[in-house]
Design a protein around this motif. Structure first.
Motif, PDB file in Angstrom:
ATOM      1  N   ILE A  83       0.848  -1.198   0.000  1.00 33.23           N
ATOM      2  CA  ILE A  83       0.000   0.000   0.000  1.00 33.23           C
ATOM      3  C   ILE A  83       0.884   1.250   0.000  1.00 33.23           C
ATOM      4  N   THR A  84       0.677   2.126  -0.967  1.00 38.22           N
ATOM      5  CA  THR A  84       1.572   3.272  -1.173  1.00 38.22           C
ATOM      6  C   THR A  84       1.631   4.197   0.040  1.00 38.22           C
ATOM      7  N   ALA A  85       0.484   4.522   0.619  1.00 41.63           N
ATOM      8  CA  ALA A  85       0.454   5.447   1.758  1.00 41.63           C
ATOM      9  C   ALA A  85       1.209   4.878   2.956  1.00 41.63           C
ATOM     10  N   ASP A  86       1.017   3.576   3.226  1.00 39.79           N
ATOM     11  CA  ASP A  86       1.735   2.916   4.319  1.00 39.79           C
ATOM     12  C   ASP A  86       3.242   2.904   4.039  1.00 39.79           C
ATOM     13  N   SER A  87       3.585   2.675   2.779  1.00 41.93           N
ATOM     14  CA  SER A  87       4.993   2.647   2.380  1.00 41.93           C
ATOM     15  C   SER A  87       5.661   3.984   2.659  1.00 41.93           C
ATOM     16  N   GLN A  88       4.998   5.071   2.284  1.00 43.29           N
ATOM     17  CA  GLN A  88       5.589   6.398   2.469  1.00 43.29           C
ATOM     18  C   GLN A  88       5.706   6.752   3.950  1.00 43.29           C
ATOM     19  N   SER A  89       4.754   6.274   4.741  1.00 41.03           N
ATOM     20  CA  SER A  89       4.817   6.490   6.187  1.00 41.03           C
ATOM     21  C   SER A  89       6.023   5.767   6.782  1.00 41.03           C
ATOM     22  N   GLN A  90       6.249   4.512   6.354  1.00 42.07           N
ATOM     23  CA  GLN A  90       7.386   3.750   6.870  1.00 42.07           C
ATOM     24  C   GLN A  90       8.718   4.343   6.420  1.00 42.07           C
ATOM     25  N   VAL A  91       8.763   4.841   5.186  1.00 40.24           N
ATOM     26  CA  VAL A  91       9.980   5.494   4.678  1.00 40.24           C
ATOM     27  C   VAL A  91      10.297   6.731   5.516  1.00 40.24           C
ATOM     28  N   GLN A  92       9.254   7.512   5.811  1.00 37.57           N
ATOM     29  CA  GLN A  92       9.446   8.716   6.625  1.00 37.57           C
ATOM     30  C   GLN A  92      10.009   8.363   7.994  1.00 37.57           C
ATOM     31  N   ARG A  93       9.478   7.281   8.596  1.00 39.87           N
ATOM     32  CA  ARG A  93       9.960   6.847   9.907  1.00 39.87           C
ATOM     33  C   ARG A  93      11.409   6.357   9.813  1.00 39.87           C
ATOM     34  N   ALA A  94      11.728   5.657   8.734  1.00 41.63           N
ATOM     35  CA  ALA A  94      13.090   5.152   8.530  1.00 41.63           C
ATOM     36  C   ALA A  94      14.091   6.310   8.415  1.00 41.63           C
ATOM     37  N   ARG A  95      13.699   7.340   7.691  1.00 40.36           N
ATOM     38  CA  ARG A  95      14.579   8.521   7.544  1.00 40.36           C
ATOM     39  C   ARG A  95      14.790   9.218   8.883  1.00 40.36           C
ATOM     40  N   TYR A  96      13.726   9.281   9.664  1.00 38.48           N
ATOM     41  CA  TYR A  96      13.815   9.893  10.994  1.00 38.48           C
ATOM     42  C   TYR A  96      14.775   9.103  11.885  1.00 38.48           C
ATOM     43  N   GLU A  97      14.615   7.766  11.893  1.00 35.31           N
ATOM     44  CA  GLU A  97      15.466   6.912  12.732  1.00 35.31           C
ATOM     45  C   GLU A  97      16.936   7.016  12.311  1.00 35.31           C
ATOM     46  N   ALA A  98      17.173   7.058  10.992  1.00 39.49           N
ATOM     47  CA  ALA A  98      18.546   7.156  10.477  1.00 39.49           C
ATOM     48  C   ALA A  98      19.175   8.501  10.846  1.00 39.49           C
ATOM     49  N   ALA A  99      18.371   9.567  10.740  1.00 44.10           N
ATOM     50  CA  ALA A  99      18.880  10.903  11.066  1.00 44.10           C
ATOM     51  C   ALA A  99      19.170  11.028  12.561  1.00 44.10           C
ATOM     52  N   GLU A 100      18.292  10.441  13.377  1.00 48.20           N
ATOM     53  CA  GLU A 100      18.485  10.503  14.827  1.00 48.20           C
ATOM     54  C   GLU A 100      19.757   9.745  15.238  1.00 48.20           C
ATOM     55  N   TRP A 101      19.985   8.586  14.615  1.00 49.97           N
ATOM     56  CA  TRP A 101      21.194   7.800  14.893  1.00 49.97           C
ATOM     57  C   TRP A 101      22.450   8.611  14.555  1.00 49.97           C
ATOM     58  N   LYS A 102      22.441   9.257  13.375  1.00 52.29           N
ATOM     59  CA  LYS A 102      23.599  10.051  12.930  1.00 52.29           C
ATOM     60  C   LYS A 102      23.855  11.207  13.903  1.00 52.29           C
ATOM     61  N   TYR A 103      22.779  11.844  14.366  1.00 50.33           N
ATOM     62  CA  TYR A 103      22.898  12.967  15.294  1.00 50.33           C
ATOM     63  C   TYR A 103      23.454  12.505  16.640  1.00 50.33           C
ATOM     64  N   LYS A 104      22.972  11.320  17.088  1.00 48.27           N
ATOM     65  CA  LYS A 104      23.341  10.804  18.403  1.00 48.27           C
ATOM     66  C   LYS A 104      24.771  10.275  18.440  1.00 48.27           C
ATOM     67  N   TYR A 105      25.133   9.488  17.416  1.00 49.65           N
ATOM     68  CA  TYR A 105      26.396   8.750  17.458  1.00 49.65           C
ATOM     69  C   TYR A 105      27.466   9.269  16.505  1.00 49.65           C
ATOM     70  N   GLY A 106      27.090  10.156  15.587  1.00 51.58           N
ATOM     71  CA  GLY A 106      28.096  10.795  14.745  1.00 51.58           C
ATOM     72  C   GLY A 106      28.531  10.007  13.524  1.00 51.58           C
ATOM     73  N   TYR A 107      27.889   8.856  13.255  1.00 51.12           N
ATOM     74  CA  TYR A 107      28.207   8.118  12.027  1.00 51.12           C
ATOM     75  C   TYR A 107      26.926   7.511  11.455  1.00 51.12           C
ATOM     76  N   ASP A 108      26.971   7.090  10.189  1.00 49.90           N
ATOM     77  CA  ASP A 108      25.774   6.576   9.519  1.00 49.90           C
ATOM     78  C   ASP A 108      25.296   5.274  10.139  1.00 49.90           C
ATOM     79  N   ILE A 109      23.992   5.114  10.215  1.00 52.27           N
ATOM     80  CA  ILE A 109      23.399   3.896  10.776  1.00 52.27           C
ATOM     81  C   ILE A 109      23.671   2.709   9.843  1.00 52.27           C
ATOM     82  N   PRO A 110      24.096   1.547  10.372  1.00 56.22           N
ATOM     83  CA  PRO A 110      24.255   0.362   9.518  1.00 56.22           C
ATOM     84  C   PRO A 110      22.898  -0.144   9.010  1.00 56.22           C
ATOM     85  N   VAL A 111      22.917  -0.794   7.859  1.00 51.32           N
ATOM     86  CA  VAL A 111      21.672  -1.280   7.247  1.00 51.32           C
ATOM     87  C   VAL A 111      20.936  -2.233   8.197  1.00 51.32           C
TER      88      VAL A 111
END
Length: 246
Positions: A83-111
């Motif tokens: 479902i496209t809307a659910d997909s975009q919601s999960q992508v948004q959450r993934a970007r948030y989690e990745a950005a928060e990790w980078k801010y917290k720990y100073g390096y890119d989040i592993p896959v």
């Protein structure tokens, strides 16, 4: 009680049926097939590739704004199926989690860590009555500084795992059996080979000869670790190479 043994147990997400099943979660898996899409992801020795169909549902839509490939960080990308809307919601959450990790720990989040985090969130959706599971499946690719190319997939139940090759969507079973046969012969393929394999897999299971505007391709490689989507001209060149070889 005319609905049989599962009567009433599919109404509520937090109630197990007598057979020990959660029907709402099973229905979420069926929702992945609603869009009629199939996507394929393959990992090689120096790169990883995701390929999916591109369907523009309305002629008035701008085709450039319709996509199932998303960049989560500079080096991690994903293909969404469902479902496209659910997909975009999960992508948004993934970007948030990745950005928060980078801010917290100073390096890119592993896959693997990003996929685990999203799977944990999806799992919580299966046990809280006020939420519903997301009707989409995410396949992530990226290049790890230590481990090289990575391919992970997480589903609505909150299960995630690393893969050599995987697929999602309507023709998942057929695509997986095709990939199993191909990967058995040669599991360590280079970039050009896995790109051709992924496109051939999608083309074979759907019994369609694709035009360059009908598929989307996302790649990461050791040479260029950043996630990028191929242009139509690059896809066309690959399709021509495949047709000439056949």
């Amino acid at each position: 009680m005319s609905r049989g043994s599962n009567a009433g147990f599919d109404r509520h997400i937090t109630i197990f049926s007598p057979e020990g099943r959660l029907y709402q979660v099973e229905y979420a898996f069926k929702a992945i097939n609603q869009g009629g899409m199939t996507s394929v992801a393959v990992r090689g020795k120096d790169s990883a590739v995701v390929v999916t169909q591109k369907k523009v549902p309305d002629k008035l839509l701008d085709a450039n704004s319709v996509t199932n490939l998303f960049s989560l960080t500079d080096k991690i990308g994903c293909v969404m199926t469902g479902i496209t809307a659910d997909s975009q919601s999960q992508v948004q959450r993934a970007r948030y989690e990745a950005a928060e990790w980078k801010y917290k720990y100073g390096y890119d989040i592993p896959v693997a860590t990003l996929c685990k985090r999203l799977a944990d969130i999806s799992q919580v959706y299966t046990q809280n009555a006020e939420m519903r599971p997301l009707g989409c499946c995410m396949s992530l690719i990226g290049i790890d500084d230590e481990l090289g190319p990575q391919l992970y997939k997480c589903d609505p139940a909150g299960y995630f795992s690393g893969f050599k090759a995987t697929s999602a969507g309507v023709k998942q079973t057929e695509a997986n059996s095709y990939l199993e046969k191909k990967m058995k012969k040669n599991p360590d393929l280079c970039y050009g080979n896995i790109l051709e394999m992924a496109i051939c897999c999608l083309s074979t299971v759907l019994s369609v000869d694709f035009r360059s505007s009908e598929i989307e391709v996302g790649v990461v490689s050791a040479e260029k670790p950043g996630f990028r989507t191929l242009s139509e001209s690059e896809i066309e060149a690959c399709l021509v190479a495949i047709s000439e070889r056949d």
